[in-house]
Design an enzyme around this catalytic site. Sequence first.
Site, PDB file in Angstrom:
ATOM      1  CG  ASP A   1      24.250  43.507  37.566  1.00  0.00           C
ATOM      2  OD1 ASP A   1      24.681  43.773  38.689  1.00  0.00           O
ATOM      3  OD2 ASP A   1      24.960  43.576  36.532  1.00  0.00           O
ATOM      4  CB  ILE A   2      23.719  46.063  32.551  1.00  0.00           C
ATOM      5  CG1 ILE A   2      23.406  46.196  31.077  1.00  0.00           C
ATOM      6  CG2 ILE A   2      25.178  46.339  32.798  1.00  0.00           C
ATOM      7  CD1 ILE A   2      23.405  47.635  30.599  1.00  0.00           C
TER       8      ILE A   2
ATOM      9  CG  HIS B   1      24.992  42.507  44.072  1.00  0.00           C
ATOM     10  ND1 HIS B   1      25.141  42.677  42.722  1.00  0.00           N
ATOM     11  CD2 HIS B   1      25.945  43.279  44.655  1.00  0.00           C
ATOM     12  CE1 HIS B   1      26.152  43.505  42.492  1.00  0.00           C
ATOM     13  NE2 HIS B   1      26.660  43.880  43.649  1.00  0.00           N
TER      14      HIS B   1
ATOM     15  CG  HIS C   1      25.051  48.396  44.546  1.00  0.00           C
ATOM     16  ND1 HIS C   1      26.079  49.306  44.590  1.00  0.00           N
ATOM     17  CD2 HIS C   1      25.563  47.265  44.038  1.00  0.00           C
ATOM     18  CE1 HIS C   1      27.177  48.736  44.116  1.00  0.00           C
ATOM     19  NE2 HIS C   1      26.896  47.485  43.782  1.00  0.00           N
TER      20      HIS C   1
HETATM   21  P1  5GP Z   1      29.412  46.056  42.644  1.00  0.00           P
HETATM   22  O1  5GP Z   1      30.513  45.348  41.936  1.00  0.00           O
HETATM   23  O2  5GP Z   1      29.752  47.528  42.864  1.00  0.00           O
HETATM   24  O3  5GP Z   1      28.966  45.383  43.897  1.00  0.00           O
HETATM   25  O4  5GP Z   1      28.162  45.988  41.696  1.00  0.00           O
HETATM   26  C1  5GP Z   1      27.934  46.860  40.643  1.00  0.00           C
HETATM   27  C2  5GP Z   1      26.989  46.154  39.722  1.00  0.00           C
HETATM   28  O5  5GP Z   1      26.460  47.094  38.807  1.00  0.00           O
HETATM   29  C3  5GP Z   1      27.687  45.067  38.887  1.00  0.00           C
HETATM   30  O6  5GP Z   1      27.041  43.819  39.140  1.00  0.00           O
HETATM   31  C4  5GP Z   1      27.521  45.538  37.457  1.00  0.00           C
HETATM   32  O7  5GP Z   1      27.254  44.470  36.583  1.00  0.00           O
HETATM   33  C5  5GP Z   1      26.351  46.481  37.544  1.00  0.00           C
HETATM   34  N1  5GP Z   1      26.395  47.563  36.580  1.00  0.00           N
HETATM   35  C6  5GP Z   1      27.461  48.299  36.213  1.00  0.00           C
HETATM   36  N2  5GP Z   1      27.095  49.229  35.313  1.00  0.00           N
HETATM   37  C7  5GP Z   1      25.765  49.074  35.113  1.00  0.00           C
HETATM   38  C8  5GP Z   1      24.810  49.760  34.278  1.00  0.00           C
HETATM   39  O8  5GP Z   1      25.110  50.703  33.558  1.00  0.00           O
HETATM   40  N3  5GP Z   1      23.527  49.330  34.355  1.00  0.00           N
HETATM   41  C9  5GP Z   1      23.165  48.282  35.160  1.00  0.00           C
HETATM   42  N4  5GP Z   1      21.873  47.914  35.154  1.00  0.00           N
HETATM   43  N5  5GP Z   1      24.026  47.636  35.948  1.00  0.00           N
HETATM   44  C10 5GP Z   1      25.316  48.013  35.919  1.00  0.00           C
END
Ligand code: 5GP
Length: 138
Positions: A29-30, A100, A98
Amino acid sequence: MDCLFCKIVAGKIPSYKVYEDERFYAFLDIYPCSEGHTVVLPKKHHGRFTDMSQKDAADLFSTVNKISKVVEKNLGLEGMNIGINNGEIAGQTVPHVHVHIIPRRKGDGEGNMHTIVELHPSTDNLEELAESIRNSFD
Ligand code: 5GP
Ligand code: ZN
């Protein structure tokens, strides 16, 4: 398709890849919650976990199991949170399913599944609620 994670899978946007096979992909995660925060996704686009077939979901979790064991061993972890923000209301920000993997360490904040939602509802109707859900299986 205009999807960030589809673009990462296709190699159009770079990522710190930790795993790839024919159907699944994982990267760091970035914006990590903790060191080693890893995201696992199916290469095929599904919006939410509840949009997936049972078989696809089972295969996704089997892959998460494999990757989390390696992350645990590699980082010498005692534990991690493994979970999905399923839908915008639950905090999902990227609409491509996805999982985590969030490594946990002593003194990191101590949050857990019980602290995601602070409002604890009445338990007076648990019997009716359970029956209602039970009766909704096809
Ligand atoms: P969500 O909030 O949808 O469950 O998780 C999305 C995740 O993707 C977040 O933890 C966010 O930090 C990560 N994320 C968003 N944009 C990018 C990116 O461009 N590259 C990577 N590696 N992770 C990302
Ligand atoms: Zn996608």
